[in-house]
Write an enzyme that holds these catalytic residues in place. Sequence first.
Site, PDB file in Angstrom:
ATOM      1  N   GLY A   1       0.723  -1.031  -0.013  1.00  0.00           N
ATOM      2  CA  GLY A   1       0.018  -0.189   0.042  1.00  0.00           C
ATOM      3  C   GLY A   1       0.830   1.291   0.033  1.00  0.00           C
TER       4      GLY A   1
ATOM      5  CG  LEU B   1       1.852   3.687  -5.098  1.00  0.00           C
ATOM      6  CD1 LEU B   1       1.277   3.615  -6.590  1.00  0.00           C
ATOM      7  CD2 LEU B   1       3.398   4.541  -5.407  1.00  0.00           C
TER       8      LEU B   1
ATOM      9  CG  ASP C   1      -0.551   0.875  -3.767  1.00  0.00           C
ATOM     10  OD1 ASP C   1      -0.445   1.420  -2.980  1.00  0.00           O
ATOM     11  OD2 ASP C   1      -1.708   0.669  -4.403  1.00  0.00           O
TER      12      ASP C   1
ATOM     13  NE  ARG D   1      -3.383   4.110  -5.108  1.00  0.00           N
ATOM     14  CZ  ARG D   1      -3.258   5.232  -4.680  1.00  0.00           C
ATOM     15  NH1 ARG D   1      -3.362   6.467  -5.415  1.00  0.00           N
ATOM     16  NH2 ARG D   1      -3.064   5.734  -3.374  1.00  0.00           N
TER      17      ARG D   1
ATOM     18  CG  ASP E   1      -4.799  -7.935  -5.347  1.00  0.00           C
ATOM     19  OD1 ASP E   1      -4.953  -7.743  -3.934  1.00  0.00           O
ATOM     20  OD2 ASP E   1      -5.589  -8.204  -5.896  1.00  0.00           O
TER      21      ASP E   1
ATOM     22  CE1 TYR F   1      -9.403   1.452   8.881  1.00  0.00           C
ATOM     23  CE2 TYR F   1      -9.850   2.704  10.834  1.00  0.00           C
ATOM     24  CZ  TYR F   1      -9.007   2.373   9.577  1.00  0.00           C
ATOM     25  OH  TYR F   1      -7.700   2.896   9.987  1.00  0.00           O
TER      26      TYR F   1
ATOM     27  CE  LYS G   1      -6.504  -0.477  10.063  1.00  0.00           C
ATOM     28  NZ  LYS G   1      -5.772  -0.930   9.426  1.00  0.00           N
TER      29      LYS G   1
HETATM   30  N1  LIG Z   1      -4.104   7.785   7.484  1.00  0.00           N
HETATM   31  C1  LIG Z   1      -4.305   7.552   8.638  1.00  0.00           C
HETATM   32  O1  LIG Z   1      -5.044   8.742   9.074  1.00  0.00           O
HETATM   33  C2  LIG Z   1      -4.440   6.613   9.270  1.00  0.00           C
HETATM   34  C3  LIG Z   1      -4.940   6.507  10.632  1.00  0.00           C
HETATM   35  C4  LIG Z   1      -4.919   5.336  11.453  1.00  0.00           C
HETATM   36  C5  LIG Z   1      -4.555   3.903  10.511  1.00  0.00           C
HETATM   37  N2  LIG Z   1      -4.220   4.115   9.285  1.00  0.00           N
HETATM   38  C6  LIG Z   1      -3.927   2.915   8.718  1.00  0.00           C
HETATM   39  O2  LIG Z   1      -2.551   2.955   7.829  1.00  0.00           O
HETATM   40  C7  LIG Z   1      -2.709   1.919   6.894  1.00  0.00           C
HETATM   41  C8  LIG Z   1      -2.383   2.898   5.502  1.00  0.00           C
HETATM   42  O3  LIG Z   1      -3.201   4.022   5.565  1.00  0.00           O
HETATM   43  P1  LIG Z   1      -3.272   5.277   4.177  1.00  0.00           P
HETATM   44  O4  LIG Z   1      -3.649   6.359   5.129  1.00  0.00           O
HETATM   45  O5  LIG Z   1      -1.970   5.365   3.668  1.00  0.00           O
HETATM   46  O6  LIG Z   1      -4.182   4.596   3.476  1.00  0.00           O
HETATM   47  P2  LIG Z   1      -4.374   5.048   1.844  1.00  0.00           P
HETATM   48  O7  LIG Z   1      -5.866   4.880   1.604  1.00  0.00           O
HETATM   49  O8  LIG Z   1      -3.859   6.488   1.598  1.00  0.00           O
HETATM   50  O9  LIG Z   1      -3.302   3.875   1.188  1.00  0.00           O
HETATM   51  C9  LIG Z   1      -3.725   2.697   1.048  1.00  0.00           C
HETATM   52  C10 LIG Z   1      -3.148   2.018  -0.153  1.00  0.00           C
HETATM   53  O10 LIG Z   1      -3.384   0.836  -0.202  1.00  0.00           O
HETATM   54  C11 LIG Z   1      -3.445   0.301  -1.536  1.00  0.00           C
HETATM   55  N3  LIG Z   1      -4.473  -0.987  -1.624  1.00  0.00           N
HETATM   56  C12 LIG Z   1      -5.547  -1.106  -1.478  1.00  0.00           C
HETATM   57  N4  LIG Z   1      -5.841  -2.450  -1.526  1.00  0.00           N
HETATM   58  C13 LIG Z   1      -4.706  -3.003  -1.814  1.00  0.00           C
HETATM   59  C14 LIG Z   1      -4.451  -4.463  -2.045  1.00  0.00           C
HETATM   60  N5  LIG Z   1      -5.645  -5.361  -2.039  1.00  0.00           N
HETATM   61  N6  LIG Z   1      -3.337  -4.675  -2.360  1.00  0.00           N
HETATM   62  C15 LIG Z   1      -2.360  -3.935  -2.467  1.00  0.00           C
HETATM   63  N7  LIG Z   1      -2.514  -2.432  -2.209  1.00  0.00           N
HETATM   64  C16 LIG Z   1      -3.739  -2.244  -1.963  1.00  0.00           C
HETATM   65  C17 LIG Z   1      -4.187   1.473  -2.205  1.00  0.00           C
HETATM   66  O11 LIG Z   1      -3.880   1.596  -3.580  1.00  0.00           O
HETATM   67  C18 LIG Z   1      -3.566   2.660  -1.533  1.00  0.00           C
HETATM   68  O12 LIG Z   1      -2.404   3.079  -2.302  1.00  0.00           O
HETATM   69  C19 LIG Z   1      -4.047   1.464   6.934  1.00  0.00           C
HETATM   70  O13 LIG Z   1      -3.986   0.229   7.167  1.00  0.00           O
HETATM   71  C20 LIG Z   1      -4.865   2.381   7.561  1.00  0.00           C
HETATM   72  O14 LIG Z   1      -5.924   1.694   8.159  1.00  0.00           O
HETATM   73  C21 LIG Z   1      -4.237   5.082   8.271  1.00  0.00           C
END
Ligand SMILES: NC(=O)c1ccc[n+]([C@@H]2O[C@H](COP(=O)([O-])OP(=O)(O)OC[C@H]3O[C@@H](n4cnc5c(N)ncnc54)[C@H](O)[C@@H]3O)[C@@H](O)[C@H]2O)c1
Length: 320
Positions: free
Chosen positions: A8, A10, A34, A36, A52, A141, A145
């Site tokens: 993930g 990107l 990623d 993407r 993926d 969600y 988690k």
């Molecule tokens: N950003 C926040 O504020 C926040 C807060 C708490 C927890 N988190 C956790 O941190 C992690 C990353 O968060 P983020 O904000 O960067 O999310 P994001 O949505 O910006 O990025 C997630 C990435 O995962 C990729 N993705 C989706 N499905 C996929 C798959 N099947 N295989 C591979 N890649 C895939 C997407 O293309 C995307 O680039 C997540 O687990 C999220 O729950 C984020």
Amino acid sequence: MQRILVTGALGQIGSELVPALRAHFGADRVVASDLRILPRQQAKEGPYEHLDCTQPQQILDVVRRHDIGCVYHLAALLSAVAEEKPHVAWSINMGGLYNVLEAARQYQCQVFFPSSIGAFGPSTPRDETPQVTVQRPTTMYGVTKVAGELLCDYYAARFGVDTRGLRLPGLISYVAPPGGGTTDYAIEIFWQALRYRQYTCFLRADTRLDMMYMPDAIGAMIALMQADPDTLRHRNAYNISAMSITPAELAAEIGKHVADFAIDYQVDPVRQGIADTWPRSVDTRAAREDWGFAPQFDLAATTTEMLAQLRAKIAAQRAG
Ligand SMILES: NC(=O)c1ccc[n+]([C@@H]2O[C@H](COP(=O)([O-])OP(=O)(O)OC[C@H]3O[C@@H](n4cnc5c(N)ncnc54)[C@H](O)[C@@H]3O)[C@@H](O)[C@H]2O)c1
């Protein structure tokens, strides 16, 4: 020297974690991945795999080919998107994590798991939420988690996989856009303040939630993964946060820098409903005591830094 894999990569966090890891360990030692397609301009920055996480064979193949010793598993659907697509969220958030843990078991990798303040629920104490407390979330969600925390603990206890996690709060950043979380307002507000001097917020003015500036979150992830395992009383996952703020407080802080900035409110019942089940503030003492968590950016410092970075970004966009 084994390599690090970021899934993930990107997304909002990966866009800053990957460069930080590459600066720390060397560009060739960090494999970004990623679902993407990698933007062409990032192609020279280091190794990249189209991966993926719901496909176990793809993960095993990348881990084996690149001699991976540590996985930062970021791929997931975020809170608001997961409520729209609960079945897909289960498949990506739980299926992806299971596949990563299985690869880590077979190839003896460390695993970082980003949990969330969403792992708590309405029956959790909402102020100074303890490290160990009730976790009965009512969102898909949150379910993924808390189940993810338990699955990571299981792999550590049963198979000796070195899993570690953080319960991240809302993350404020400017490099990549947020992915559809409940705290996204705290990023949108900065862009709209600079562009239009006005922001319509989807949460109520008094919705208090934990937040953190991205560099503090990146520093915490790397510090946790490097900590001496003997000091970790908890593995999955540590409460962390740098500020507990409301939209009204953030707007007031921005107003000190942006003349005539105005905020109004048009509440989105889905995201407000999610926010109302989350802690107002979490107790971060365990992270501070066990591995030295010490965030640098409070509300004032985050606001100053975000506005400076976004002004530069907007100026560069106009010039380009
Ligand atoms: N950003 C926040 O504020 C926040 C807060 C708490 C927890 N988190 C956790 O941190 C992690 C990353 O968060 P983020 O904000 O960067 O999310 P994001 O949505 O910006 O990025 C997630 C990435 O995962 C990729 N993705 C989706 N499905 C996929 C798959 N099947 N295989 C591979 N890649 C895939 C997407 O293309 C995307 O680039 C997540 O687990 C999220 O729950 C984020």
